[in-house]
Design a protein around this motif. Sequence first.
Motif, PDB file in Angstrom:
ATOM      1  N   GLY A  48       0.812  -1.219   0.000  1.00 33.09           N
ATOM      2  CA  GLY A  48       0.000   0.000   0.000  1.00 33.09           C
ATOM      3  C   GLY A  48       0.836   1.256   0.000  1.00 33.09           C
ATOM      4  N   ALA A  49       1.929   1.248   0.775  1.00 30.73           N
ATOM      5  CA  ALA A  49       2.816   2.410   0.810  1.00 30.73           C
ATOM      6  C   ALA A  49       3.447   2.659  -0.552  1.00 30.73           C
ATOM      7  N   PHE A  50       3.802   1.563  -1.239  1.00 31.94           N
ATOM      8  CA  PHE A  50       4.378   1.713  -2.579  1.00 31.94           C
ATOM      9  C   PHE A  50       3.370   2.343  -3.543  1.00 31.94           C
ATOM     10  N   LEU A  51       2.135   1.869  -3.486  1.00 36.09           N
ATOM     11  CA  LEU A  51       1.108   2.406  -4.377  1.00 36.09           C
ATOM     12  C   LEU A  51       0.801   3.866  -4.071  1.00 36.09           C
ATOM     13  N   LEU A  52       0.888   4.247  -2.803  1.00 35.02           N
ATOM     14  CA  LEU A  52       0.533   5.612  -2.414  1.00 35.02           C
ATOM     15  C   LEU A  52       1.677   6.595  -2.595  1.00 35.02           C
ATOM     16  N   THR A  53       2.882   6.196  -2.243  1.00 37.60           N
ATOM     17  CA  THR A  53       4.003   7.143  -2.214  1.00 37.60           C
ATOM     18  C   THR A  53       5.114   6.809  -3.185  1.00 37.60           C
ATOM     19  N   GLY A  54       5.038   5.648  -3.838  1.00 42.28           N
ATOM     20  CA  GLY A  54       6.105   5.270  -4.767  1.00 42.28           C
ATOM     21  C   GLY A  54       6.191   6.216  -5.947  1.00 42.28           C
ATOM     22  N   GLY A  55       7.411   6.478  -6.377  1.00 41.59           N
ATOM     23  CA  GLY A  55       7.626   7.376  -7.507  1.00 41.59           C
ATOM     24  C   GLY A  55       8.255   6.647  -8.676  1.00 41.59           C
ATOM     25  N   GLN A  56       8.915   7.404  -9.530  1.00 43.12           N
ATOM     26  CA  GLN A  56       9.518   6.838 -10.727  1.00 43.12           C
ATOM     27  C   GLN A  56      10.905   6.296 -10.426  1.00 43.12           C
ATOM     28  N   LEU A  57      11.345   5.337 -11.238  1.00 41.39           N
ATOM     29  CA  LEU A  57      12.700   4.813 -11.155  1.00 41.39           C
ATOM     30  C   LEU A  57      13.516   5.408 -12.288  1.00 41.39           C
ATOM     31  N   ALA A  58      14.708   5.853 -11.960  1.00 37.92           N
ATOM     32  CA  ALA A  58      15.558   6.490 -12.960  1.00 37.92           C
ATOM     33  C   ALA A  58      16.118   5.444 -13.908  1.00 37.92           C
ATOM     34  N   SER A  59      16.070   5.752 -15.195  1.00 37.53           N
ATOM     35  CA  SER A  59      16.600   4.818 -16.196  1.00 37.53           C
ATOM     36  C   SER A  59      18.087   5.043 -16.441  1.00 37.53           C
ATOM     37  N   GLY A  60      18.637   6.143 -15.934  1.00 34.77           N
ATOM     38  CA  GLY A  60      20.052   6.426 -16.099  1.00 34.77           C
ATOM     39  C   GLY A  60      20.710   6.639 -14.755  1.00 34.77           C
ATOM     40  N   PHE A  61      22.015   6.908 -14.785  1.00 33.49           N
ATOM     41  CA  PHE A  61      22.778   7.107 -13.572  1.00 33.49           C
ATOM     42  C   PHE A  61      23.507   8.445 -13.666  1.00 33.49           C
ATOM     43  N   SER A  62      23.667   9.090 -12.541  1.00 28.94           N
ATOM     44  CA  SER A  62      24.435  10.325 -12.497  1.00 28.94           C
ATOM     45  C   SER A  62      25.141  10.422 -11.163  1.00 28.94           C
ATOM     46  N   ILE A  63      26.273  11.085 -11.163  1.00 29.85           N
ATOM     47  CA  ILE A  63      27.029  11.339  -9.940  1.00 29.85           C
ATOM     48  C   ILE A  63      27.269  12.840  -9.864  1.00 29.85           C
ATOM     49  N   PRO A  64      26.873  13.487  -8.796  1.00 32.93           N
ATOM     50  CA  PRO A  64      27.057  14.942  -8.695  1.00 32.93           C
ATOM     51  C   PRO A  64      28.525  15.339  -8.834  1.00 32.93           C
ATOM     52  N   ASN A  65      28.722  16.487  -9.477  1.00 33.50           N
ATOM     53  CA  ASN A  65      30.036  17.131  -9.567  1.00 33.50           C
ATOM     54  C   ASN A  65      31.039  16.420 -10.470  1.00 33.50           C
ATOM     55  N   THR A  66      30.599  15.436 -11.241  1.00 32.36           N
ATOM     56  CA  THR A  66      31.494  14.903 -12.261  1.00 32.36           C
ATOM     57  C   THR A  66      31.563  15.914 -13.401  1.00 32.36           C
ATOM     58  N   PRO A  67      32.622  15.890 -14.217  1.00 34.13           N
ATOM     59  CA  PRO A  67      32.718  16.840 -15.330  1.00 34.13           C
ATOM     60  C   PRO A  67      31.483  16.820 -16.231  1.00 34.13           C
ATOM     61  N   THR A  68      30.983  15.637 -16.524  1.00 32.89           N
ATOM     62  CA  THR A  68      29.802  15.541 -17.392  1.00 32.89           C
ATOM     63  C   THR A  68      28.588  16.183 -16.744  1.00 32.89           C
ATOM     64  N   GLN A  69      28.388  15.916 -15.459  1.00 33.47           N
ATOM     65  CA  GLN A  69      27.220  16.457 -14.773  1.00 33.47           C
ATOM     66  C   GLN A  69      27.296  17.973 -14.683  1.00 33.47           C
ATOM     67  N   GLN A  70      28.483  18.506 -14.495  1.00 37.65           N
ATOM     68  CA  GLN A  70      28.644  19.959 -14.437  1.00 37.65           C
ATOM     69  C   GLN A  70      28.275  20.595 -15.774  1.00 37.65           C
ATOM     70  N   VAL A  71      28.728  19.977 -16.864  1.00 41.00           N
ATOM     71  CA  VAL A  71      28.399  20.500 -18.192  1.00 41.00           C
ATOM     72  C   VAL A  71      26.896  20.375 -18.455  1.00 41.00           C
ATOM     73  N   THR A  72      26.324  19.237 -18.075  1.00 36.42           N
ATOM     74  CA  THR A  72      24.889  19.023 -18.278  1.00 36.42           C
ATOM     75  C   THR A  72      24.065  20.060 -17.532  1.00 36.42           C
ATOM     76  N   ASP A  73      24.468  20.366 -16.310  1.00 36.46           N
ATOM     77  CA  ASP A  73      23.751  21.376 -15.524  1.00 36.46           C
ATOM     78  C   ASP A  73      23.810  22.744 -16.210  1.00 36.46           C
ATOM     79  N   LYS A  74      24.960  23.074 -16.772  1.00 40.26           N
ATOM     80  CA  LYS A  74      25.090  24.354 -17.488  1.00 40.26           C
ATOM     81  C   LYS A  74      24.189  24.379 -18.722  1.00 40.26           C
ATOM     82  N   LEU A  75      24.179  23.275 -19.452  1.00 35.27           N
ATOM     83  CA  LEU A  75      23.342  23.205 -20.645  1.00 35.27           C
ATOM     84  C   LEU A  75      21.868  23.365 -20.295  1.00 35.27           C
ATOM     85  N   SER A  76      21.444  22.677 -19.240  1.00 36.24           N
ATOM     86  CA  SER A  76      20.032  22.766 -18.837  1.00 36.24           C
ATOM     87  C   SER A  76      19.659  24.175 -18.420  1.00 36.24           C
ATOM     88  N   ALA A  77      20.618  24.883 -17.809  1.00 35.76           N
ATOM     89  CA  ALA A  77      20.334  26.233 -17.322  1.00 35.76           C
ATOM     90  C   ALA A  77      20.375  27.270 -18.437  1.00 35.76           C
TER      91      ALA A  77
END
Length: 802
Positions: free
Chosen positions: A32-61
């Motif tokens: 019941g808790a899963f049905l009520l509060t469960g969200g989406q599962l990410a299909s990809g992976f990310s690690i904060p502050n990696t070079p790629t993530q920093q560039v991606t954040d700039k692009l999104s902004a």
Amino acid sequence: MARLLARLGRFSSRRPWLVIIGWVLALAAAGGAFLLTGGQLASGFSIPNTPTQQVTDKLSAELDGVGGAVGTVVFQTDDGTAFTAEQQSEISDVIASIGDLDGVATAVDPFVTAQERAGAAQQLADGAAQLEQAFAQLEQAGMEPTTELLAQRQQVDLATSLLDNAAEIRTVSTDGATAVAAVIFDDTATDLAAEVKTSVATELDDAGIDGVTIEYSSEIANSLEGLIGVGEVVGLLAAALVLVIMLGALIPASLPLVSSILGVGVGVAGSLAFSGVVEMASVTPVLGVMLGLAVGIDYTLFIVNRHRRQLRDGADVRESIALANGTAGNAVVFAGATVVIALLALNVTGIPFLGVMGTVAAACVLIAVLVAVTFTPALLSLVGMRVLSKRARAKIGHPDHVATAPKAMPTWRAIVAVVTAVGILLVAAIPALSLRLGLPDGSSEPEDSTQYRAYSIVAEEFGAGTNGTLVVVAEPETAVDADDQLAVMDLQVQIEDVLMAHQDVVAVSPAGVSDDGELLAFRVVPVDGPSSVSTEELVGALRGLSPIDSADNGAITLGVAGAASGNIDISATISDALPLYLAIVIGLSLIILVIVFRSILVPLIATGGFLLSLFAALGAVTAIYQWGWLGEIFGVHDPGPVLNFAPIILTGVLFGLAMDYQLFIGSGMREAFVHGAPARVAVTAGVRGARAVVIAAAIIMISVFGGFVFSHLAMVRPLGFGMAVGVLFDAFVVRLLLMPALMHLLGRSAWWLPKWLNRILPDVDVEGASLERPALRPGVHTVPASGRRGGTSAPAHAPARR
């Protein structure tokens, strides 16, 4: 702990329905808790502050429609002829409808793009011809060209350069039979909602264009497809068969299965209930299912097996349940604790998605332990004597055989066993020397999946690098005037020329310029696919170009993003974290084993064996998934790098499982030794006492993990294989062959412990030996055992120490 668990087992046996209903309610609450509060599962992976993530954040902004995830849709005619006008129109309608969906930033029509590019090329050619004619006329008239005319020529030259650099980027194949559309989402791959992907996939599946096949990439396909498939079910059935063979009846064989399935349901559903507030990768619950099933079956089996043995000796059912829970259940709690600690230690890596995976898996193992020591006693109480077969019940109190006294193995056999075991493990570990880490791309998907077909068609018709397009961000020291088209084009050409100079770059095209002129984005198509060595080297080379000198804009800083770049950064981060995690696990292993076995050399042997089995497992994974050995058997049709987080996950899981087997075998050796058996005879006694249950438990784990080797999820297959082969090496080669042989060769010195350390170590009584008393073991008389702290008593028939 042993006495507490005995009381818990007695309570569960007296009030079985209360315990069973409690767990059923827990399962319902988790669901019941899963049905009520469960969200989406990410299909990809990310690690904060990696070079790629920093560039991606700039692009999104800074740039709309550039930082979001990009899915690929492939349209191909069934007969290999060029698209008809009607088919092109229907495809354009489908693309337009996808572009209107919520969560989709834009959908690029391949035919419109091709027409615009052809029109631009023709327009440039016409413009260049007109300019050349104008310059020729001025030259004949002896006149100087005007400033405006010179600017026009410069603009045409720059535009021609940009067009030439992007010449290899096509959206329609040269034969006109294949077209590629790009679906650009608002969110990144890690934040992309499953509902958005499903809506796009549904639109494509329902398109129904006559004579046209539609395939799409993993960014659009439902990543949870095949979560539990045929392979997993077959693995569970194989485990059930092992249980039936070992226990000799259906009723006792069903108990571990029921307990494990209940534990998995509570653990996974309860964990998924937090997916709405915690970013959780799609593979996370699968790891919980794998571990929950495997350890749940094994832990319940240990308790059931102990209970059955006591019943055959004539014990009362409820008292036997209490004793089994206090002895085997105590060992289960300790063994489960080692697995939980090892998995929770993944949080020290500082990698968020790994920490979440470890926490969820640890929660599932913890639930499996709780189910084993509460739900299992309740089931045993309801089953009663039917936990034994009719033949076994008929022989209670009438033993048909007398166990022969154990004898020490010949020393020559121990030497041969050490050489053989170490040789097997070292040879198996050789491929790990060439281990490459990465994330699976479309080529790793099953051949019958739309992701694989889309990847293969794109690679064949447009080049492998089209599947792994990189995004390069340039940040000039002095911002370019975004309203000055000539200045922007000039800077773009300067940057593109530098990028195109690299031999592994096929094409470059502008992707956008920020409003303030401080950021320019480019799409770079490499020669090879996203998981190739050349693409990995290209990412490093492009980053190494920074900064680029520019006369008008100063130094230009370059950054690289995109799926391929992100995978490389994640792999590098995990590789850097692995030594620290391994050191923590090894240190933890030594401390725990010193406390349990009150020895210095036994923990060193156990930990060394764990490392050998770990590297052997990594070698086997490398040989299968990176080298492609036995690819037809394991469904590896396109070998590539090994799943980047597989080594660190295998380290944690195999450590915990290795300690399980070490505990059940080594504790038997120690008990025999401290109760008077010579050291080398104690080795044989310990192996004989635990061999059957360890073999059965290992086969069950191999069956469960092996079922996931054929999962529909590309990321799950190497994990399942690594765990299965790791258990195979550790249980059969290390614990049952290498460790006993080394213990034999060390003899009495294996149990040496400094006196000062012996005084300060706690007596954990993992085996629950303090419960071995006449009240719970009818017919067994005990005498004080010398050499064991805490006043543990030993059976009267224990051999005298010689």
